[in-house]
Design an enzyme around this catalytic site. Structure first.
Site, PDB file in Angstrom:
ATOM      1  N   GLU A   1     -74.582  29.341  24.382  1.00 54.66           N
ATOM      2  CA  GLU A   1     -73.508  29.129  23.429  1.00 54.66           C
ATOM      3  C   GLU A   1     -74.020  29.114  22.002  1.00 54.66           C
ATOM      4  O   GLU A   1     -75.202  28.922  21.741  1.00 54.66           O
ATOM      5  CB  GLU A   1     -72.814  27.816  23.736  1.00 54.66           C
ATOM      6  CG  GLU A   1     -73.741  26.621  23.657  1.00 54.66           C
ATOM      7  CD  GLU A   1     -73.080  25.369  24.209  1.00 54.66           C
ATOM      8  OE1 GLU A   1     -73.000  25.264  25.442  1.00 54.66           O
ATOM      9  OE2 GLU A   1     -72.639  24.533  23.432  1.00 54.66           O
TER      10      GLU A   1
ATOM     11  N   CYS B   1     -83.922  14.937  26.440  1.00 57.51           N
ATOM     12  CA  CYS B   1     -83.356  13.918  25.542  1.00 57.51           C
ATOM     13  C   CYS B   1     -82.088  13.320  26.171  1.00 57.51           C
ATOM     14  O   CYS B   1     -81.228  14.041  26.662  1.00 57.51           O
ATOM     15  CB  CYS B   1     -83.031  14.522  24.176  1.00 57.51           C
ATOM     16  SG  CYS B   1     -84.473  15.172  23.310  1.00 57.51           S
TER      17      CYS B   1
ATOM     18  N   GLY C   1     -81.843  24.497  23.817  1.00 60.06           N
ATOM     19  CA  GLY C   1     -83.241  24.872  23.910  1.00 60.06           C
ATOM     20  C   GLY C   1     -84.103  24.235  22.845  1.00 60.06           C
ATOM     21  O   GLY C   1     -83.614  23.791  21.805  1.00 60.06           O
ATOM     22  N   GLU C   2     -85.389  24.197  23.129  1.00 60.24           N
ATOM     23  CA  GLU C   2     -86.376  23.721  22.160  1.00 60.24           C
ATOM     24  C   GLU C   2     -87.120  24.959  21.656  1.00 60.24           C
ATOM     25  O   GLU C   2     -87.891  25.570  22.401  1.00 60.24           O
ATOM     26  CB  GLU C   2     -87.319  22.711  22.836  1.00 60.24           C
ATOM     27  CG  GLU C   2     -88.600  22.414  22.086  1.00 60.24           C
ATOM     28  CD  GLU C   2     -88.418  22.021  20.619  1.00 60.24           C
ATOM     29  OE1 GLU C   2     -87.509  21.227  20.302  1.00 60.24           O
ATOM     30  OE2 GLU C   2     -89.183  22.533  19.785  1.00 60.24           O
TER      31      GLU C   2
ATOM     32  N   SER D   1     -85.002  23.645  14.176  1.00 57.32           N
ATOM     33  CA  SER D   1     -85.080  22.232  14.548  1.00 57.32           C
ATOM     34  C   SER D   1     -85.935  22.060  15.792  1.00 57.32           C
ATOM     35  O   SER D   1     -85.746  22.748  16.792  1.00 57.32           O
ATOM     36  CB  SER D   1     -83.666  21.700  14.801  1.00 57.32           C
ATOM     37  OG  SER D   1     -83.714  20.321  15.110  1.00 57.32           O
TER      38      SER D   1
ATOM     39  N   SER E   1     -86.268  16.436  14.851  1.00 59.79           N
ATOM     40  CA  SER E   1     -85.359  15.440  15.421  1.00 59.79           C
ATOM     41  C   SER E   1     -86.131  14.149  15.623  1.00 59.79           C
ATOM     42  O   SER E   1     -86.989  14.072  16.497  1.00 59.79           O
ATOM     43  CB  SER E   1     -84.811  15.943  16.746  1.00 59.79           C
ATOM     44  OG  SER E   1     -84.129  17.153  16.526  1.00 59.79           O
ATOM     45  N   LEU E   2     -85.830  13.174  14.796  1.00 59.39           N
ATOM     46  CA  LEU E   2     -86.597  11.919  14.829  1.00 59.39           C
ATOM     47  C   LEU E   2     -85.852  10.866  15.654  1.00 59.39           C
ATOM     48  O   LEU E   2     -86.355  10.387  16.659  1.00 59.39           O
ATOM     49  CB  LEU E   2     -86.829  11.446  13.391  1.00 59.39           C
ATOM     50  CG  LEU E   2     -87.964  10.464  13.156  1.00 59.39           C
ATOM     51  CD1 LEU E   2     -89.289  10.996  13.680  1.00 59.39           C
ATOM     52  CD2 LEU E   2     -88.084  10.145  11.657  1.00 59.39           C
ATOM     53  N   HIS E   3     -84.679  10.492  15.233  1.00 64.28           N
ATOM     54  CA  HIS E   3     -83.768   9.615  15.986  1.00 64.28           C
ATOM     55  C   HIS E   3     -84.299   8.212  16.296  1.00 64.28           C
ATOM     56  O   HIS E   3     -83.659   7.464  17.047  1.00 64.28           O
ATOM     57  CB  HIS E   3     -83.322  10.260  17.303  1.00 64.28           C
ATOM     58  CG  HIS E   3     -82.734  11.640  17.168  1.00 64.28           C
ATOM     59  ND1 HIS E   3     -81.943  12.023  16.101  1.00 64.28           N
ATOM     60  CD2 HIS E   3     -82.826  12.728  17.971  1.00 64.28           C
ATOM     61  CE1 HIS E   3     -81.576  13.288  16.267  1.00 64.28           C
ATOM     62  NE2 HIS E   3     -82.106  13.737  17.386  1.00 64.28           N
TER      63      HIS E   3
HETATM   64  N1  SAH Z   1     -84.481  21.178  20.586  1.00 72.80           N
HETATM   65  C1  SAH Z   1     -84.305  21.137  19.160  1.00 72.80           C
HETATM   66  C2  SAH Z   1     -83.044  21.795  18.655  1.00 72.80           C
HETATM   67  C3  SAH Z   1     -81.768  21.641  19.419  1.00 72.80           C
HETATM   68  S1  SAH Z   1     -80.740  20.268  19.193  1.00 72.80           S
HETATM   69  C4  SAH Z   1     -84.420  19.725  18.677  1.00 72.80           C
HETATM   70  O1  SAH Z   1     -84.577  18.817  19.484  1.00 72.80           O
HETATM   71  O2  SAH Z   1     -84.398  19.506  17.474  1.00 72.80           O
HETATM   72  C5  SAH Z   1     -80.193  20.194  17.517  1.00 72.80           C
HETATM   73  C6  SAH Z   1     -80.028  18.746  17.055  1.00 72.80           C
HETATM   74  O3  SAH Z   1     -78.894  18.109  17.675  1.00 72.80           O
HETATM   75  C7  SAH Z   1     -81.237  17.881  17.385  1.00 72.80           C
HETATM   76  O4  SAH Z   1     -81.498  17.060  16.283  1.00 72.80           O
HETATM   77  C8  SAH Z   1     -80.724  17.064  18.553  1.00 72.80           C
HETATM   78  O5  SAH Z   1     -81.472  15.887  18.716  1.00 72.80           O
HETATM   79  C9  SAH Z   1     -79.292  16.843  18.163  1.00 72.80           C
HETATM   80  N2  SAH Z   1     -78.366  16.478  19.245  1.00 72.80           N
HETATM   81  C10 SAH Z   1     -78.381  16.850  20.535  1.00 72.80           C
HETATM   82  N3  SAH Z   1     -77.363  16.324  21.204  1.00 72.80           N
HETATM   83  C11 SAH Z   1     -76.668  15.577  20.320  1.00 72.80           C
HETATM   84  C12 SAH Z   1     -75.494  14.777  20.399  1.00 72.80           C
HETATM   85  N4  SAH Z   1     -74.855  14.623  21.545  1.00 72.80           N
HETATM   86  N5  SAH Z   1     -75.072  14.167  19.276  1.00 72.80           N
HETATM   87  C13 SAH Z   1     -75.729  14.316  18.105  1.00 72.80           C
HETATM   88  N6  SAH Z   1     -76.825  15.051  17.953  1.00 72.80           N
HETATM   89  C14 SAH Z   1     -77.305  15.669  19.059  1.00 72.80           C
END
Ligand code: SAH
Length: 346
Positions: A88, A112, A160-161, A192, A215-217
């Site tokens: 998608e 994740c 994907g990563e 990302s 993506s830190l979070h």
């Molecule tokens: N794999 C890469 C890129 C894909 S995700 C990465 O991890 O960065 C793109 C962004 O969306 C990342 O920051 C990811 O952590 C975030 N993301 C994924 N699912 C999410 C959700 N349900 N709500 C908010 N952000 C989300």
């Protein structure tokens, strides 16, 4: 599956045309046609070359099978690949341009806890041409051409990563930025990553100065590991070092993604700790409230909380923005639409 012509660089197309015994100007015609999003059967080359190409290559490696339009104008596309897999992409219109979010893998193996893309693990990597094909298909569907692109910005933030599919992603980026193709500037591209440190360092050497987003979070490795298994492999300190190295090599400021999850990472104390962690660094923080995914038992921080988090960060001198979550009525979050399409709810 046959080979994918959109994987090829212009130089490779040239050799292909020569080996086929065709005049070299055909390579440019070929490239023009592909860049316009044409199928092999529609390419403006000789019938003989078209027939040769059709034997070896997929006619339409990325086909739009569904388009959903959100109230806010965001469009979500479902793409079918030649082997029947589905990925998608999202297309968002902003004042400064139109951004397309592309997928780099079918599924994902990073695990994740908040993300829908990884629910069933990794199915396979996309080839460079399958990633590019998403852009070519949308550019065509939105009435863009090679000169007047409908897609002006690209973010690698779909499923994907990207750095788990490093070689194909780098090839894709070279083809996307090549002047014979769409010729997109690296400044208009964001990648990302969940923080695969060796690939971040290798990418700094590639000479593709795009916007690197991590993506830190979370602010500690322990807290990060609760939602991101990759935190067990790479520490935040090493991620920050790799970011510094990226800045040193490219001169590009880097970005952190921080999705605000209720009761997990969104207290003012987390904001203070994040500010401390990033103090003085040439970076920006993109905050977004979690886009809650049905299969995952995590909830978004509420709007007031998110605003307070932003205020705390900026008061402490960190450049940050709280992004609107776009297209939430059409399953805007990663992997949500595919999950739904595959009949797994969402
Ligand atoms: N794999 C890469 C890129 C894909 S995700 C990465 O991890 O960065 C793109 C962004 O969306 C990342 O920051 C990811 O952590 C975030 N993301 C994924 N699912 C999410 C959700 N349900 N709500 C908010 N952000 C989300």
């Amino acid at each position: 599956m046959k080979e994918i012509l959109q994987d090829k660089s212009f130089a490779e197309l040239k050799s292909l045309v020569e080996e086929a015994g065709e005049k070299s100007f055909r390579a440019r015609q070929l490239m023009e046609g592909l860049t316009q999003g044409k199928k092999i059967s529609e390419l403006p080359v000789s019938a003989r070359l078209r027939a040769l190409l059709s034997e070896q290559f997929e006619d339409e490696p990325v086909r739009i099978v569904e388009t959903l339009t959100s109230k806010d104008g965001t469009k979500k596309f479902l793409f079918a690949l030649a082997d029947g897999n589905i990925v998608e992409g999202v297309f968002m219109k902003y004042k400064y341009g139109n951004t397309q979010c592309v997928s780099t893998q079918v599924g994902c193996r990073m695990g994740c806890k908040f993300c829908a893309s990884t629910l069933n693990g990794l199915v396979r990597n996309l080839t460079a041409g399958e990633i590019l094909g998403q852009i070519l298909a949308v550019n065509r569907a939105e009435g863009g051409t090679k000169k007047e692109r409908a897609v002006t910005n690209v973010v690698l933030m779909g499923s994907g990563e990207p750095f788990d599919n490093y070689a194909n992603v780098v090839r894709f980026l070279r083809n996307l930025t090549a002047e014979e193709g769409l010729g997109m500037s690296a400044r208009n591209i964001s990648l990302s990553t969940c923080g695969l440190v060796p690939q971040m360092r290798a990418f700094a050497e590639e000479g593709i100065p795009l916007n690197l987003t991590v993506s830190l979070h979370a602010v500690t490795d322990e807290e990060r590991a609760r939602t991101m298994p990759v935190a067990n492999a790479y520490h935040i300190a090493d991620i920050l070092d790799a970011c510094a190295y990226y800045f040193e090599k490219t001169g590009r400021r880097y970005i952190f993604e921080y999705s605000l999850i209720a009761g997990e990472n969104s207290d003012p104390a987390h904001a203070a700790a994040l500010a401390e962690l990033l103090r003085g660094k040439p970076c920006h923080v993109n905050l977004i409230r979690l886009n809650a995914v049905k299969e995952r038992h995590l909830l978004a921080a509420d709007e007031r909380n998110a605003q307070a988090f932003l205020k705390e960060l900026t008061a402490r001198g960190i450049s940050a923005t709280l992004r609107r979550s776009m297209g939430s009525d059409i399953g805007g979050a990663c992997g949500q639409l595919r999950a739904k399409y595959l009949g797994q709810g969402g």
